[in-house]
Design a protein around this motif. Structure first.
Motif, short mmCIF file in Angstrom:
data_model
loop_
_atom_site.label_atom_id
_atom_site.label_comp_id
_atom_site.label_asym_id
_atom_site.label_seq_id
_atom_site.Cartn_x
_atom_site.Cartn_y
_atom_site.Cartn_z
N GLY A 27 135.24 161.01 26.14
CA GLY A 27 134.31 160.37 26.01
C GLY A 27 133.82 159.89 27.45
N GLU A 28 132.88 158.92 27.48
CA GLU A 28 132.29 158.49 28.75
C GLU A 28 132.15 156.88 28.44
N LEU A 29 132.01 156.04 29.63
CA LEU A 29 132.16 154.80 29.53
C LEU A 29 130.53 154.69 29.40
N SER A 30 130.19 153.53 28.96
CA SER A 30 128.73 152.97 28.70
C SER A 30 128.35 152.46 30.11
N GLU A 31 126.98 152.21 30.42
CA GLU A 31 126.51 151.95 31.84
C GLU A 31 126.91 150.34 31.96
N GLY A 32 127.09 149.54 31.02
CA GLY A 32 127.58 148.31 30.80
C GLY A 32 129.10 148.29 31.39
N GLN A 33 129.92 148.93 30.69
CA GLN A 33 131.45 149.26 30.94
C GLN A 33 131.40 149.61 32.31
N ARG A 34 130.77 150.37 33.11
CA ARG A 34 130.75 150.94 34.39
C ARG A 34 130.21 149.96 35.32
N ALA A 35 129.51 148.99 35.11
CA ALA A 35 129.08 147.99 35.96
C ALA A 35 129.82 146.76 35.75
N HIS A 36 130.76 146.65 34.74
CA HIS A 36 131.73 145.60 34.61
C HIS A 36 132.94 146.21 35.32
N ASN A 37 133.31 147.60 35.40
CA ASN A 37 134.52 147.81 36.51
C ASN A 37 134.13 147.85 37.66
N ARG A 38 132.83 148.01 38.27
CA ARG A 38 132.30 147.80 39.43
C ARG A 38 132.48 146.57 40.12
N GLU A 39 131.99 145.54 39.19
CA GLU A 39 132.32 144.05 39.36
C GLU A 39 134.01 143.60 39.53
N VAL A 40 134.62 144.03 38.62
CA VAL A 40 136.11 143.93 38.74
C VAL A 40 136.59 144.43 40.15
N SER A 41 136.19 145.81 40.73
CA SER A 41 136.46 146.33 41.71
C SER A 41 136.14 145.49 43.20
N ARG A 42 134.94 145.05 42.81
CA ARG A 42 134.56 144.30 44.11
C ARG A 42 135.29 142.98 44.37
N HIS A 43 135.84 142.32 43.33
CA HIS A 43 136.95 141.33 43.49
C HIS A 43 138.18 141.70 43.86
N ARG A 44 138.57 142.68 43.21
CA ARG A 44 140.07 143.29 43.13
C ARG A 44 140.20 143.70 45.01
N ILE A 45 139.49 144.11 45.36
CA ILE A 45 139.37 144.80 46.79
C ILE A 45 139.70 143.80 47.84
N VAL A 46 139.09 142.79 47.54
CA VAL A 46 139.46 141.47 48.53
C VAL A 46 140.69 140.95 48.32
N VAL A 47 141.66 141.00 47.12
CA VAL A 47 142.65 140.61 46.84
C VAL A 47 143.44 141.80 47.55
N GLU A 48 143.26 142.84 47.14
CA GLU A 48 144.26 144.15 47.93
C GLU A 48 144.11 143.78 49.58
N HIS A 49 143.07 143.70 49.93
CA HIS A 49 143.04 143.59 51.45
C HIS A 49 143.59 142.41 51.94
N THR A 50 143.64 141.18 51.38
CA THR A 50 144.48 140.21 51.69
C THR A 50 146.09 140.39 51.73
N MET A 51 146.27 141.01 50.60
CA MET A 51 147.65 141.44 50.35
C MET A 51 148.19 142.36 51.55
N ALA A 52 147.66 143.18 51.98
CA ALA A 52 147.55 144.25 53.17
C ALA A 52 147.89 143.43 54.33
N GLN A 53 147.07 142.45 54.62
CA GLN A 53 147.22 141.52 55.61
C GLN A 53 148.29 140.73 55.76
N LEU A 54 148.92 140.14 54.48
CA LEU A 54 150.20 139.50 54.26
C LEU A 54 151.49 140.63 54.75
#
Length: 97
Positions: A27-54
């Motif tokens: 199957g495929e993800l709906s456009e709303g699900q893809r938009a949700h995943n992009r929003e989650v990724s935007r927040h998650r990358i900040v955490v990942e980069h901060t953990m890398a700094q630590l």
């Protein structure tokens, strides 16, 4: 969290968890699900980069061998302050919301 933690919300019902959607088999993800995943990724990358700094600090990457109890917490707090100070001088890349 990432897609590997599917089902964690069932084990910890009182903890608010934000998970990206997984693409169903064949199957495929709906456009709303893809938009949700992009929003989650935007927040998650900040955490990942901060953990890398630590993790740039060797003392946090290796096994702590301190003799006194509570010393590890002090070390983590000191490293956290150093990372915060560095980020004030040179912030990580900012991501548009």
């Amino acid at each position: 969290m990432d897609k590997g933690y599917v089902g964690v919300d069932k084990h910890y019902p009182g903890v608010p968890v934000v998970l990206p959607f997984k693409k169903p088999r064949g199957g495929e993800l709906s456009e709303g699900q893809r938009a949700h995943n992009r929003e989650v990724s935007r927040h998650r990358i900040v955490v990942e980069h901060t953990m890398a700094q630590l993790n740039r600090f060797t003392v946090l990457r290796q096994v702590f061998r301190g003799q006194q109890r509570g010393r590890h917490g002090q070390v983590v707090r000191v490293v956290g302050r150093l990372v915060n100070r560095r980020l004030r001088v040179k912030p990580l890349k900012t991501y548009a919301a």
